[in-house]
Write a protein that holds these residues in place. Sequence first.
Motif, short mmCIF file in Angstrom:
data_model
loop_
_atom_site.label_atom_id
_atom_site.label_comp_id
_atom_site.label_asym_id
_atom_site.label_seq_id
_atom_site.Cartn_x
_atom_site.Cartn_y
_atom_site.Cartn_z
N ALA A 1 -4.16 90.34 -32.83
CA ALA A 1 -5.30 89.41 -32.77
C ALA A 1 -4.88 87.98 -32.67
O ALA A 1 -5.08 87.17 -31.98
N ALA A 2 -3.58 87.51 -33.41
CA ALA A 2 -2.90 86.36 -33.21
C ALA A 2 -2.42 85.97 -31.87
O ALA A 2 -2.38 84.91 -31.48
N VAL A 3 -1.81 87.16 -31.15
CA VAL A 3 -1.59 86.99 -29.73
C VAL A 3 -2.73 86.45 -28.97
O VAL A 3 -2.58 85.63 -27.96
N VAL A 4 -3.39 87.29 -29.12
CA VAL A 4 -4.69 87.27 -28.24
C VAL A 4 -5.57 85.72 -28.59
O VAL A 4 -5.92 85.00 -27.37
N ASP A 5 -5.29 85.29 -29.63
CA ASP A 5 -6.05 84.14 -29.93
C ASP A 5 -5.14 82.76 -29.43
O ASP A 5 -5.39 81.96 -28.99
N ARG A 6 -3.89 83.09 -29.61
CA ARG A 6 -2.91 81.90 -29.05
C ARG A 6 -3.09 82.01 -27.54
O ARG A 6 -3.30 81.01 -26.86
N GLN A 7 -3.36 83.06 -26.83
CA GLN A 7 -3.29 83.26 -25.53
C GLN A 7 -4.54 82.46 -24.96
O GLN A 7 -4.66 81.69 -23.93
N VAL A 8 -5.61 82.84 -25.51
CA VAL A 8 -7.05 82.03 -25.12
C VAL A 8 -7.06 80.93 -25.54
O VAL A 8 -7.48 79.93 -24.48
N LYS B 1 -14.97 84.90 -18.36
CA LYS B 1 -14.39 83.82 -18.82
C LYS B 1 -14.46 83.86 -20.34
O LYS B 1 -15.48 83.65 -20.84
N LEU B 2 -13.45 83.38 -20.94
CA LEU B 2 -13.48 83.44 -22.49
C LEU B 2 -13.21 82.03 -23.20
O LEU B 2 -12.03 81.30 -22.43
N GLY B 3 -13.86 81.59 -24.20
CA GLY B 3 -13.60 80.25 -24.74
C GLY B 3 -12.68 80.69 -26.08
O GLY B 3 -12.74 82.05 -26.25
N PRO B 4 -12.30 79.77 -26.90
CA PRO B 4 -11.62 80.09 -28.04
C PRO B 4 -12.25 81.09 -29.01
O PRO B 4 -13.55 81.05 -28.99
N LEU B 5 -11.63 81.94 -29.65
CA LEU B 5 -11.89 83.07 -30.57
C LEU B 5 -11.88 82.48 -31.96
O LEU B 5 -11.31 81.66 -32.31
N ARG B 6 -12.39 83.26 -33.01
CA ARG B 6 -12.42 83.17 -34.15
C ARG B 6 -12.06 84.43 -35.04
O ARG B 6 -12.34 85.51 -34.60
N PRO B 7 -11.46 84.34 -36.37
CA PRO B 7 -11.14 85.49 -37.00
C PRO B 7 -12.37 86.41 -37.49
O PRO B 7 -13.57 85.52 -37.63
N ALA B 8 -12.52 87.65 -37.43
CA ALA B 8 -13.47 88.23 -37.87
C ALA B 8 -13.17 89.24 -38.84
O ALA B 8 -11.90 89.62 -39.01
N THR C 1 -4.88 94.84 -33.61
CA THR C 1 -4.80 94.59 -34.90
C THR C 1 -6.28 94.19 -35.47
O THR C 1 -7.24 95.11 -35.49
N ALA C 2 -6.43 93.02 -36.06
CA ALA C 2 -8.07 92.53 -36.52
C ALA C 2 -8.95 92.33 -35.48
O ALA C 2 -8.40 92.14 -34.34
N ALA C 3 -10.02 92.40 -36.04
CA ALA C 3 -11.22 92.05 -34.95
C ALA C 3 -11.37 90.38 -34.66
O ALA C 3 -10.90 89.86 -35.54
N LEU C 4 -11.85 89.99 -33.63
CA LEU C 4 -11.95 88.66 -33.29
C LEU C 4 -13.56 88.38 -33.03
O LEU C 4 -14.37 89.29 -32.39
N LEU C 5 -14.08 87.00 -33.34
CA LEU C 5 -15.44 86.69 -32.85
C LEU C 5 -15.33 86.06 -31.42
O LEU C 5 -14.57 84.91 -31.42
N LEU C 6 -15.92 86.65 -30.47
CA LEU C 6 -16.12 85.71 -29.18
C LEU C 6 -16.70 84.61 -29.64
O LEU C 6 -17.70 84.31 -30.28
N GLY C 7 -16.53 83.57 -28.85
CA GLY C 7 -17.19 82.08 -28.86
C GLY C 7 -17.96 81.72 -27.57
O GLY C 7 -18.84 82.83 -27.35
N GLU C 8 -17.41 80.92 -26.96
CA GLU C 8 -18.24 80.81 -25.53
C GLU C 8 -17.69 81.67 -24.48
O GLU C 8 -16.57 81.92 -24.55
N VAL C 9 -18.78 82.18 -23.68
CA VAL C 9 -18.30 83.05 -22.25
C VAL C 9 -18.94 82.50 -21.32
O VAL C 9 -20.05 82.05 -21.41
N GLN C 10 -18.41 83.06 -20.05
CA GLN C 10 -19.11 82.47 -19.07
C GLN C 10 -19.02 83.76 -17.83
O GLN C 10 -17.79 84.00 -17.54
N ALA C 11 -20.04 83.94 -17.41
CA ALA C 11 -19.85 85.38 -16.48
C ALA C 11 -19.58 84.37 -14.91
O ALA C 11 -19.75 83.22 -14.82
#
Length: 306
Positions: A217-224, A243-250, A272-282
């Motif tokens: 989760a930490a790596v994915v969060d930093r990448q986004v 397309k993904l906007g910044p995520l949040r811990p869940a 590892t841990a789950a994440l909350l999706l933020g803003e997305v764009q198809a």
Amino acid sequence: MRVVFAGTPQVAVPSLRAIADSGHDLVGVVTRPDARTGRGRRLASSPVAEAASELGVPVLKPRHPREPDFQEALRSLAPDACPVVAYGALVPPSALEIPPEGWVNLHFSLLPAWRGAAPVQRSIWAGDDVTGATTFRIVEALDAGPTFGVMTETIRARDTAGDLLARLAEGGAGLLVATLDGIADGSLEARPQPSDGVSSAPKISVDQARVDWSQSAAVVDRQVRACTPAPGAWTTYDGQRLKLGPLRPADGRLPPGEIVAGKRAVVVGTGTAALLLGEVQAVGGRPMPAPDWARGQRLAGGEALV
């Protein structure tokens, strides 16, 4: 000193304005040629060119700084130094030698760390706690010239590359002016960069911005966050790019990529841990909160991002 400023994107504008407000004589600006932008592909000047026009400063837009006509025009302006922020083209030796005090670059890292085009993005992605900006004299080797000064900046937990770059652009403008002041009065002397601690910061490609949900989760969060706003982190859903906007811990865990949608939140699994999706764009759509996107997809359960 007489100075000719070189820069192109919005991030260079604070430095341009700070130099214009300083005691130095801003006699010209160099920027990249007008480019087509937006959905209408309208030909537009760079943010630096527009700011220079507002300031009433002559603007040079060479296709490449190796052009003889450009170098002759630069000589005619007789600059003592050429301060640079994100100009976007390699300056050849024949142009580097024109100003007696050289081309003085503001680079957004603590050199010799993160030499290259994407220092802020790479620093966030790597999980650095602190970054900053460095002024140095440009030489032929990439970002390897002797340094004048530095400033430091803490990387905050929710910083995107855009957030961090905006703060560095403002703080770095003061550093660049202070560097020019020190060169002018003889109080600053450029010092060679140390040979250890060198790291590379190449531009992040679109392919590299694709999220691998098996990562932590930490790596994915930093990448986004590192890929926001550009080139934009992305994944696929049902074969279509998202397309993904910044995520949040869940709370809790889910299998990598699996999504669970509620009325107010959409959770995705990682290694590892789950994440909350933020803003997305198809593709072809507008940015929207993830729950709104999920309602439009009518998720039934068991779906995944890939």
